[in-house]
Design a protein around this motif. Structure first.
Motif, PDB file in Angstrom:
ATOM      1  N   THR A  11       0.806  -1.219   0.000  1.00 28.41           N
ATOM      2  CA  THR A  11       0.000   0.000   0.000  1.00 28.41           C
ATOM      3  C   THR A  11       0.843   1.274   0.000  1.00 28.41           C
ATOM      4  O   THR A  11       0.383   2.296  -0.494  1.00 28.41           O
ATOM      5  CB  THR A  11      -0.986   0.032   1.182  1.00 28.41           C
ATOM      6  OG1 THR A  11      -0.278  -0.126   2.405  1.00 28.41           O
ATOM      7  CG2 THR A  11      -2.034  -1.047   1.048  1.00 28.41           C
ATOM      8  N   THR A  12       2.048   1.220   0.513  1.00 30.25           N
ATOM      9  CA  THR A  12       2.882   2.428   0.506  1.00 30.25           C
ATOM     10  C   THR A  12       3.249   2.817  -0.926  1.00 30.25           C
ATOM     11  O   THR A  12       3.146   3.989  -1.300  1.00 30.25           O
ATOM     12  CB  THR A  12       4.162   2.225   1.340  1.00 30.25           C
ATOM     13  OG1 THR A  12       3.782   1.916   2.681  1.00 30.25           O
ATOM     14  CG2 THR A  12       5.029   3.474   1.330  1.00 30.25           C
ATOM     15  N   ARG A  18      -1.092   6.985  -5.997  1.00 28.22           N
ATOM     16  CA  ARG A  18      -2.378   7.643  -5.762  1.00 28.22           C
ATOM     17  C   ARG A  18      -2.182   9.105  -5.383  1.00 28.22           C
ATOM     18  O   ARG A  18      -2.963   9.964  -5.785  1.00 28.22           O
ATOM     19  CB  ARG A  18      -3.138   6.890  -4.655  1.00 28.22           C
ATOM     20  CG  ARG A  18      -4.539   7.351  -4.453  1.00 28.22           C
ATOM     21  CD  ARG A  18      -5.440   6.853  -5.580  1.00 28.22           C
ATOM     22  NE  ARG A  18      -6.807   7.219  -5.304  1.00 28.22           N
ATOM     23  CZ  ARG A  18      -7.439   8.224  -5.911  1.00 28.22           C
ATOM     24  NH1 ARG A  18      -6.852   8.915  -6.853  1.00 28.22           N
ATOM     25  NH2 ARG A  18      -8.679   8.516  -5.585  1.00 28.22           N
ATOM     26  N   TYR A  19      -1.125   9.403  -4.633  1.00 29.64           N
ATOM     27  CA  TYR A  19      -0.818  10.776  -4.267  1.00 29.64           C
ATOM     28  C   TYR A  19      -0.681  11.634  -5.518  1.00 29.64           C
ATOM     29  O   TYR A  19      -1.256  12.714  -5.607  1.00 29.64           O
ATOM     30  CB  TYR A  19       0.477  10.838  -3.445  1.00 29.64           C
ATOM     31  CG  TYR A  19       0.828  12.242  -3.011  1.00 29.64           C
ATOM     32  CD1 TYR A  19       0.418  12.717  -1.775  1.00 29.64           C
ATOM     33  CD2 TYR A  19       1.548  13.093  -3.841  1.00 29.64           C
ATOM     34  CE1 TYR A  19       0.722  14.003  -1.364  1.00 29.64           C
ATOM     35  CE2 TYR A  19       1.854  14.388  -3.449  1.00 29.64           C
ATOM     36  CZ  TYR A  19       1.437  14.841  -2.215  1.00 29.64           C
ATOM     37  OH  TYR A  19       1.727  16.126  -1.830  1.00 29.64           O
ATOM     38  N   TRP A  20       0.086  11.141  -6.501  1.00 27.48           N
ATOM     39  CA  TRP A  20       0.312  11.932  -7.708  1.00 27.48           C
ATOM     40  C   TRP A  20      -0.938  12.013  -8.575  1.00 27.48           C
ATOM     41  O   TRP A  20      -1.083  12.944  -9.362  1.00 27.48           O
ATOM     42  CB  TRP A  20       1.503  11.387  -8.495  1.00 27.48           C
ATOM     43  CG  TRP A  20       2.787  11.533  -7.747  1.00 27.48           C
ATOM     44  CD1 TRP A  20       3.657  10.542  -7.407  1.00 27.48           C
ATOM     45  CD2 TRP A  20       3.361  12.731  -7.207  1.00 27.48           C
ATOM     46  NE1 TRP A  20       4.719  11.061  -6.691  1.00 27.48           N
ATOM     47  CE2 TRP A  20       4.558  12.392  -6.553  1.00 27.48           C
ATOM     48  CE3 TRP A  20       2.967  14.064  -7.195  1.00 27.48           C
ATOM     49  CZ2 TRP A  20       5.368  13.335  -5.917  1.00 27.48           C
ATOM     50  CZ3 TRP A  20       3.771  15.003  -6.552  1.00 27.48           C
ATOM     51  CH2 TRP A  20       4.952  14.630  -5.934  1.00 27.48           C
ATOM     52  N   GLY A  41       6.117  14.585   2.824  1.00 23.82           N
ATOM     53  CA  GLY A  41       5.380  14.201   4.026  1.00 23.82           C
ATOM     54  C   GLY A  41       5.061  12.724   4.121  1.00 23.82           C
ATOM     55  O   GLY A  41       5.513  11.901   3.329  1.00 23.82           O
ATOM     56  N   ASN A  42       4.256  12.427   5.099  1.00 27.08           N
ATOM     57  CA  ASN A  42       3.870  11.067   5.430  1.00 27.08           C
ATOM     58  C   ASN A  42       2.727  10.604   4.534  1.00 27.08           C
ATOM     59  O   ASN A  42       1.786  11.359   4.310  1.00 27.08           O
ATOM     60  CB  ASN A  42       3.444  11.062   6.903  1.00 27.08           C
ATOM     61  CG  ASN A  42       3.295   9.692   7.466  1.00 27.08           C
ATOM     62  OD1 ASN A  42       2.827   8.790   6.794  1.00 27.08           O
ATOM     63  ND2 ASN A  42       3.671   9.530   8.712  1.00 27.08           N
ATOM     64  N   THR A  68      -1.022  17.266   5.648  1.00 31.91           N
ATOM     65  CA  THR A  68       0.268  17.646   6.214  1.00 31.91           C
ATOM     66  C   THR A  68       0.328  17.095   7.625  1.00 31.91           C
ATOM     67  O   THR A  68      -0.657  17.118   8.354  1.00 31.91           O
ATOM     68  CB  THR A  68       0.453  19.173   6.251  1.00 31.91           C
ATOM     69  OG1 THR A  68      -0.622  19.751   6.980  1.00 31.91           O
ATOM     70  CG2 THR A  68       0.485  19.764   4.857  1.00 31.91           C
ATOM     71  N   PHE A  69       1.472  16.589   7.981  1.00 24.35           N
ATOM     72  CA  PHE A  69       1.650  15.985   9.288  1.00 24.35           C
ATOM     73  C   PHE A  69       2.812  16.673   9.967  1.00 24.35           C
ATOM     74  O   PHE A  69       3.805  17.015   9.349  1.00 24.35           O
ATOM     75  CB  PHE A  69       1.934  14.490   9.163  1.00 24.35           C
ATOM     76  CG  PHE A  69       0.811  13.747   8.525  1.00 24.35           C
ATOM     77  CD1 PHE A  69      -0.267  13.342   9.273  1.00 24.35           C
ATOM     78  CD2 PHE A  69       0.817  13.488   7.170  1.00 24.35           C
ATOM     79  CE1 PHE A  69      -1.329  12.668   8.695  1.00 24.35           C
ATOM     80  CE2 PHE A  69      -0.235  12.817   6.581  1.00 24.35           C
ATOM     81  CZ  PHE A  69      -1.309  12.396   7.342  1.00 24.35           C
ATOM     82  N   ARG A  70       2.685  16.844  11.272  1.00 25.23           N
ATOM     83  CA  ARG A  70       3.736  17.454  12.052  1.00 25.23           C
ATOM     84  C   ARG A  70       4.220  16.424  13.050  1.00 25.23           C
ATOM     85  O   ARG A  70       3.432  15.748  13.695  1.00 25.23           O
ATOM     86  CB  ARG A  70       3.188  18.676  12.781  1.00 25.23           C
ATOM     87  CG  ARG A  70       4.246  19.462  13.525  1.00 25.23           C
ATOM     88  CD  ARG A  70       3.661  20.726  14.096  1.00 25.23           C
ATOM     89  NE  ARG A  70       2.659  20.500  15.118  1.00 25.23           N
ATOM     90  CZ  ARG A  70       2.931  20.275  16.413  1.00 25.23           C
ATOM     91  NH1 ARG A  70       4.179  20.251  16.813  1.00 25.23           N
ATOM     92  NH2 ARG A  70       1.975  20.071  17.283  1.00 25.23           N
TER      93      ARG A  70
END
Length: 75
Positions: A11-12, A18-20, A41-42, A68-70
């Motif tokens: 899945t990664t 899928r992100y793109w 990011g994650n 966005t993840f911090r």
């Protein structure tokens, strides 16, 4: 409610693709093959989306900006 265990193998890498699809590169970055780019990011949220899409059997829309993840350790 019943809990269902699902396979998350691969899945990664699928989340990268899928992100793109959701947020295509802009400017000069669109000239670089997507396979050579790493999303910022994650990807956990997008990987969860991929798993959900598999289970539902259809493609979902994500109408907002990329997640966005911090890091909790960052100030």
């Amino acid at each position: 409610a019943a809990v269902e265990v699902v396979q998350e193998k691969g899945t990664t890498l699928r989340a990268r693709q899928r992100y793109w699809q959701l947020w295509p590169p802009r400017g000069w970055r669109r000239l670089i093959p997507k396979g050579m780019q790493i999303p910022p990011g994650n990807l956990d949220a997008v990987a969860a989306l991929v798993i959900l899409e598999d289970e539902l059997g259809f493609t979902c829309l994500w109408e907002s900006a990329p997640p966005t993840f911090r890091n909790e350790r960052e100030p």
